[in-house]
Design a protein around this motif. Structure first.
Motif, PDB file in Angstrom:
ATOM      1  N   UNK A  67       1.060  -1.237  -0.065  1.00  0.00           N
ATOM      2  CA  UNK A  67       0.122  -0.169  -0.137  1.00  0.00           C
ATOM      3  C   UNK A  67       0.876   1.204  -0.065  1.00  0.00           C
ATOM      4  N   UNK A  68       0.847   1.810  -1.220  1.00  0.00           N
ATOM      5  CA  UNK A  68       1.804   3.038  -1.355  1.00  0.00           C
ATOM      6  C   UNK A  68       1.221   4.421  -1.027  1.00  0.00           C
ATOM      7  N   UNK A  69      -0.160   4.453  -0.659  1.00  0.00           N
ATOM      8  CA  UNK A  69      -1.036   5.258  -0.597  1.00  0.00           C
ATOM      9  C   UNK A  69      -1.084   5.891   1.018  1.00  0.00           C
ATOM     10  N   UNK A  70      -1.958   6.855   1.286  1.00  0.00           N
ATOM     11  CA  UNK A  70      -2.162   7.375   2.641  1.00  0.00           C
ATOM     12  C   UNK A  70      -3.262   6.792   3.565  1.00  0.00           C
ATOM     13  N   UNK A  71      -4.023   6.124   2.859  1.00  0.00           N
ATOM     14  CA  UNK A  71      -4.967   5.490   3.651  1.00  0.00           C
ATOM     15  C   UNK A  71      -4.989   3.891   3.481  1.00  0.00           C
ATOM     16  N   UNK A  72      -5.478   3.581   4.551  1.00  0.00           N
ATOM     17  CA  UNK A  72      -5.775   1.846   4.592  1.00  0.00           C
ATOM     18  C   UNK A  72      -6.403   1.462   3.204  1.00  0.00           C
ATOM     19  N   UNK A  73      -6.122   0.264   2.764  1.00  0.00           N
ATOM     20  CA  UNK A  73      -6.846  -0.558   1.686  1.00  0.00           C
ATOM     21  C   UNK A  73      -7.279  -1.758   2.172  1.00  0.00           C
ATOM     22  N   UNK A  74      -8.706  -1.811   2.105  1.00  0.00           N
ATOM     23  CA  UNK A  74      -9.162  -3.039   2.367  1.00  0.00           C
ATOM     24  C   UNK A  74      -9.742  -3.859   1.110  1.00  0.00           C
TER      25      UNK A  74
END
Length: 110
Positions: free
Chosen positions: A24-31
């Protein structure tokens, strides 16, 4: 989805071991919501023709399951191809999710 993925192939004397990493390279969790107990699959291609698939001939429980990958975290999935024939191949790894596709590919030789 802010996932970045890669796959590696390690050739050994009697098998090829695969590791598929999804980060996950983003700023928010990924479900991630998986369609079954098969979370990731590996396919080996020879010149664009599929010669082996990890899930081929396998049965998986049909149940939705979720997993969250927090920002900066990763998840690694493993597989192996026993007794491969010599040659030049590509492996394609993909998640078995309902909410988008993450896929990675790499070439290798046996």
């Amino acid at each position: 989805m802010t996932l970045q993925s890669s796959v590696s192939a390690t050739v050994e004397s009697d098998r090829v071991a695969f590791e598929y990493t999804v980060e996950n390279v983003g700023d928010d969790p990924v479900e991630l919501t998986f369609r079954s107990t098969l979370t990731a699959d590996f396919a080996v291609l020879d010149g664009g023709e599929e010669v082996w698939r990890a899930s081929e001939g396998q049965m998986f429980a049909q149940m939705l399951q979720t997993e969250t990958i927090d920002p900066g975290d990763s998840e690694t999935f493993s597989g192996e191809w026993d007794d491969p024939s010599p040659g030049d191949y590509a492996v394609v790894a993909e998640l078995n999710t309902t909410d988008g596709d993450a896929e990675a590919r790499t070439d290798f030789s046996v």
